[in-house]
Design an enzyme around this catalytic site. Sequence first.
Site, PDB file in Angstrom:
ATOM      1  CG  PHE A 233      -4.974   7.848 -41.400  1.00  0.00           C
ATOM      2  CD1 PHE A 233      -5.355   7.951 -40.075  1.00  0.00           C
ATOM      3  CD2 PHE A 233      -5.941   8.028 -42.368  1.00  0.00           C
ATOM      4  CE1 PHE A 233      -6.670   8.222 -39.722  1.00  0.00           C
ATOM      5  CE2 PHE A 233      -7.263   8.294 -42.025  1.00  0.00           C
ATOM      6  CZ  PHE A 233      -7.626   8.390 -40.697  1.00  0.00           C
ATOM      7  CB  ILE A 459      -3.923  15.724 -39.461  1.00  0.00           C
ATOM      8  CG1 ILE A 459      -3.428  14.973 -38.219  1.00  0.00           C
ATOM      9  CG2 ILE A 459      -2.772  16.433 -40.143  1.00  0.00           C
ATOM     10  CD1 ILE A 459      -2.456  13.849 -38.527  1.00  0.00           C
ATOM     11  CE  LYS A 691       6.406   9.287 -21.991  1.00  0.00           C
ATOM     12  NZ  LYS A 691       6.642   7.871 -21.604  1.00  0.00           N
ATOM     13  CD  GLU A 695       2.039   7.583 -35.557  1.00  0.00           C
ATOM     14  OE1 GLU A 695       2.316   7.777 -36.746  1.00  0.00           O
ATOM     15  OE2 GLU A 695       1.927   8.499 -34.746  1.00  0.00           O
TER      16      GLU A 695
END
Length: 729
Positions: A233, A459, A691, A695
């Site tokens: 994060f 991640i 894209k 977030e």
Amino acid sequence: MLGRPLDRIDGRQKVTGRALYAADHPIAGVAYAYGIMSPIANGRIQSIDTRAAEHVPGVLAVLHHGNVSRLQRCPDAMGQDLKTSELRPPFEDDRVYYAGQFVALVVAETFAQARWASHLVNVTYSADQPVLTLDAGATAHGAKLEKDESSARGDAAGAFATAPVQLDETYTTPAEVHNAMEMHATLARWENDRLIVDDSTQWVVGQAKSLAHVIGIPAENVELHAPFIGGGFGSKLFLWPHAILAAVAARHVRRPVKLVLTRQQQFTTAGHRPETRQRIRLGANPDGRLTAILHESTSHTSLVTDFVENCGQATPSLYECPNVTVTQHTVRVNVGSPTSMRAPGAACGLYALEAAMDELAIRLKLDPVELRRRNLPDRDPGRDVPWSSNHLRECLRVATERFGWGRRNPMPGSMRDGRDTLGWGFAVASWPAHRKGASARLEFRPDGSARAVCATQDIGTGTYTVIAQVVSQITSLPFSRIDVAIGNSTFPPGPISGGSMATASVVPAIAGAAREAVRNLFAAATAPGGPWAGTDPASLSLQDGSLADSSGRRMPLHEVLGRLRSAPISGEVHAEPGAEAKKFSFRSFGAVCAEVRWDPGISRLRVSRIVGAYDTGQVINAKTARNQIEGALVMGLGMALLERAEYDQRTGRVVNDNFADYLVASQADTPQLDVTFLNQPDPHIGDFGAKGLGEIGITGIPAAILNAIHHATGQRYRAVPVTIEKLMA
């Protein structure tokens, strides 16, 4: 293959425990390190007595500023893949700048021995009064003013003063902590003059180069591995003190050293989202057209780094307005260094801006969605260039229709369902669509499989699977014949997993490498001695793992490669953004509606429903994409209602540094989630028009929830989180 909801190719490894994270690797002879952290927030170390700790059985060393060679400061140079989370390296001197700062490190044969010995190290301090608030920081250390002149257009102050309708309010957010599932961990070992590191990082390339710079060795002498990361994060983007100390300790004791931060330590020495205070001034005509936007923000940083929470980064571009000024102040306080946290700047900034837009809509007696619609720009007003693509109007339509916004009664407290009062809120979401340069290699192996290689990392977002999908799309190979190798700094340089740029950056490189490998395969197959010798390479194609020509002749790929008897045929490509980066404005957009249920009899409020529609270009994997947005929405719910790091104003220590007292949204807090992707490829960003979307899901949703709370209760809250104590009051 593109857009399908495919399972993660690394999923089985994770659920069976075969996926090895940084602290899991079985290294022979490993020693364990445990940090000693400062209990004071401001002052100096007077003395360190290590004698008792050094007599504990198994203790190998106690390191501190008095016995460790001076480390080098790393330049803040992202373009050179160099950046540390703290400008000051650990153990640089005897100064203490925040509670929880590393002041010593115990290395022992076992973790228990290291932890016990840490309690026996006697550190004495000379303490000064810590500076802990935004106001005190501005007075004690001086405010650092950051002003983005490109965001200033027209005469915002003058236009606001003469606006027929005005709004002038201040919105605040507290410090928040990332709290990823996997602790920050580093396993370091030296092989002669080479440093080999297993690390939990979101940037294997930058972590390796930055670590080499700080320690003072050639960059090529550091090899860093991060095949699996248990969340970050933003907290694992850049090099932290613990990773440096693990490498220093391993060199000192001449053994592999493992250093894993505790949950408590992660509240102080591994980053957080800084506190913000934002004054929003909006001026408008009676018809709802904006005439002035002034967005002034103040946030904190530490005394050992320069971090700016750019709250106004979306403000100049989101709405059509001739007069806009965005200003950012940063003050220094005695807390650990803040860092990027999911949608840095935008999560806080859009919470304030979109809450202010809701308040303005009420003053104008306009529907909140209609106010936004009337002010949507046809091109980026901040840069005065066309959008690469922008389907925000469609997001507004889809989200509100799926939510049923047309049935909303604007009167606060007027909508009920049994004992519950319903509140409906709306907000716009946005995030820059970044893309950086990346390299990748694809190899066709003799057994007919393919191996994609890139020094990026996964991640938990699905990068392994996205890469495999792109390879499959171009080569026609099934997933079972595709191996993805990432998370190693020695591979072709890949992008950071931050800023929602990994997919948009790595996809063009992987696609280019796959096409190059296919061209090389066709050239070899049609060369003398090949199975299609003398044939035009353009007549060949790959179909379901076989090579085929226009006549229908087919040969399995492993047979083709066996006939060629050559080394693995490969292609390697470096892909960079081109001139389009200056010609267009690249952003992702979204619209989100939230429903809350409020029972005033027992002061119970819960978010019951969230509906979002997102314009994020071509979705590569519908399942992992939805996972990203849904996780971000729940994280935004935590920001709105639960999360706040509490600092003791006397000592500077974090009081609620555990999951019992620092509340994060759980499964029980998760409402019904309805996520729609417009799935409109961006024609200018790169291959397939994808894209990033990690977030954008957290932007907009905190404001939508607070706007819904006002609609349910009639009470306007301008400080998050909105806790039960605030509701009861």
